[in-house]
Design a protein around this motif. Structure first.
Motif, PDB file in Angstrom:
ATOM      1  N   TYR A  57       0.977  -1.216  -0.107  1.00 31.83           N
ATOM      2  CA  TYR A  57      -0.092  -0.190   0.019  1.00 31.83           C
ATOM      3  C   TYR A  57       0.731   1.305   0.051  1.00 31.83           C
ATOM      4  N   HIS A  73      -1.447   4.887   3.527  1.00 30.36           N
ATOM      5  CA  HIS A  73      -2.693   4.407   3.059  1.00 30.36           C
ATOM      6  C   HIS A  73      -3.839   4.349   4.043  1.00 30.36           C
ATOM      7  N   ASP A  99      -5.063   6.666  -1.545  1.00 26.36           N
ATOM      8  CA  ASP A  99      -6.001   5.986  -1.080  1.00 26.36           C
ATOM      9  C   ASP A  99      -7.110   5.378  -1.891  1.00 26.36           C
TER      10      ASP A  99
END
Length: 500
Positions: free
Chosen positions: A330, A379, A483
């Motif tokens: 992430y 994230h 995101d």
């Protein structure tokens, strides 16, 4: 054969030492006159060499190169070789190492300007004067010293260490340069290097046995001897051959740009099979199916014990092994960047938590390139999993991840990850931990992230002329983009006993 005395051996050793010091005096004169000279780097290398020699002396270990030198010295006074186990041969080998150690110390003192420390300190060399004057600057009757392969390689290595390379790359390059000097001859004038020399280095790289460049047991075994003994045997992986040959080519290209050679020799010389390197050696992203297997494995669903993470159990340990793959997935950060994180490297700006990817010599933190230094927003998935709660206290973010034998925190973790992915049967020839970074890049493309934001998040340099203006993407714009990154996998961390 006349009987050799201890005095005979001592005379050989002292003569060897005098010749070595004479060369060091010349080197101490030449190096500081070069604009690329790195004083600290040179002195540091000499001190490392002294430590290696001290270790050999302590173990009474005579590398093959030292034994070869001993036979050569003996050949000047006796027609036959001494048995390596004989007392006189052992005395001579020890003396050669002592001479090398004392010579390295004296050269370091001269480069540091500490001429009051150049008198021999080892008793075996007592009384030998180190005072041959260097050529007088500006004396037209003295021809300038000719740059050799060894001297240019030293300057090249020092320059790259100062401006480009991290320690691991520098260590790899040092092995390649040592190989080239052994194959070509370190005293060969650099401007005379030709296509045959390039071919010789290429062929040597392609013929070396696996791990020759790294295994400590190979120290003292010349590349030519290793290649001869390995005739018909396994060789270095094609990708490794390509890496080493490319490093040697970098020396030639740099030397041409710096004016040490008129043109790059052997520009058309290629490594056999090099066209296959990209096809066979390029890492691929993890597939969605592979990611699902990884994040549904016992590491995240509950495992048996700290040392048996691949077997199901009632334990969930939120340590480095747990967090590092998640952060990679992430954030797109490299393994080396993640495992070296400090708790203080997770910072907040305008309410946005981010990873401060930076280097610090005092904290053993390095980066691959200058553009690698960046801010990467955390994230939302990592926030939801409680990463900020893990980042408390001080010191290293993942203290359970220890340095490996190469001095890097990624060394041991990389080996563990390879074992774990094999144990859960997700490992393939073209995937490795770095595949997370490829997956992240693909995920950015899938959400149509602007290229300038993708480069900023991944630490890639932007050579577009417009990139030189402004401060780059804002943290908030990068947060909105990161995101959006998703992989279409079910990520449900087991809520069981946490032993982390």
């Amino acid at each position: 054969m006349p009987e050799l005395t201890s005095e005979d051996i001592s005379s050989l050793i002292r003569g060897y030492f005098k010749d070595a010091v004479s060369q060091s005096i010349e080197l101490a004169y030449i190096l500081p006159r070069d604009h690329l000279y790195d004083q600290a780097g040179e002195i540091g290398s000499l001190k490392e060499r002294m430590q290696e020699l001290e270790a050999l002396l302590a173990r009474r270990s005579w590398p093959a190169s030292v034994q070869s030198e001993a036979h050569a010295l003996l050949g000047t006074i006796i027609p036959e070789k001494l048995a390596p186990a004989s007392e006189r041969f052992q005395q001579l080998c020890q003396g050669i190492l002592r001479a090398d150690h004392e010579n390295a110390r004296i050269l370091a003192a001269m480069l540091a300007g500490k001429y009051h420390e150049v008198a021999p300190q080892d008793p075996i060399f007592a009384g030998i004067l180190v005072n041959d004057p260097p050529p007088v600057p500006g004396d037209d009757t003295v021809a300038p010293a000719e740059q050799t392969l060894a001297s240019v390689a030293t300057l090249f290595h020092a320059y790259k260490v100062k401006h480009d390379w991290v320690a691991k790359t520098a260590a790899d390059a040092n092995r390649v340069l040592s190989l080239a000097k052994s194959i070509i001859g370190e005293k060969k004038p650099f401007k005379t290097l030709g296509i045959d020399d390039v071919k010789a280095v290429r062929d040597a790289i392609a013929s070396l046995p696996p791990n020759y460049m790294k295994v400590a047991a190979n120290k003292g075994i010349s590349p030519k001897d290793a290649i001869k003994a390995n005739a018909g045997g396994p060789t270095l992986a094609l990708k490794t051959q390509d890496k080493y040959y490319t490093m040697f080519r970098q020396l030639l290209i740099w030397a041409h740009h710096e004016g040490y050679i008129d043109k790059v020799p052997g520009e058309g010389v290629r490594l056999a099979g090099s066209a296959k390197v990209d096809a066979t050696g390029k890492r691929k992203p993890y597939s969605r199916e592979q990611l699902q297997v990884i994040f549904a494995s016992p590491l995240y669903k509950g495992n048996l014990s700290e040392t048996t993470r691949h077997k199901p159990g009632a334990l969930l340990i939120r340590d480095g092994k747990f967090w590092v793959p998640l952060i990679a997935l992430y954030s797109g950060m490299r393994m080396g960047e993640i495992v070296q994180l400090l708790v203080t490297d997770i910072k907040t700006q305008d309410g946005i938590a981010y990873f401060d990817v930076s280097k610090s010599e005092s904290d053993d933190k390095t980066l691959k390139t200058r553009s690698s230094e960046r801010k990467v927003p955390v994230h939302k998935v990592l926030l939801d999993l409680g990463l900020l709660e893990h980042a408390h206290g001080s010191g290293r973010m993942f203290p359970d991840i220890k340095k490996g034998e190469d001095g890097y925190f990624s060394h041991n973790f990389s080996k563990w990850w390879g074992r774990y992915t094999r144990q859960i049967k997700v490992s393939t020839q073209n995937t490795a931990f770095h595949s997370f970074r490829h997956s992240f890049k693909d995920a950015l493309q899938a959400v149509e992230a602007p290229e300038y934001i993708s480069k900023a998040l991944m630490g890639h340099s932007d050579k577009d002329v417009h990139a030189g203006y402004g401060l780059g993407p804002t943290l908030s714009s990068m947060k909105k983009t990161i995101d959006k990154v998703a992989y279409g996998i079910e990520l449900i961390i087991a809520e069981i006993a946490d032993d982390g």
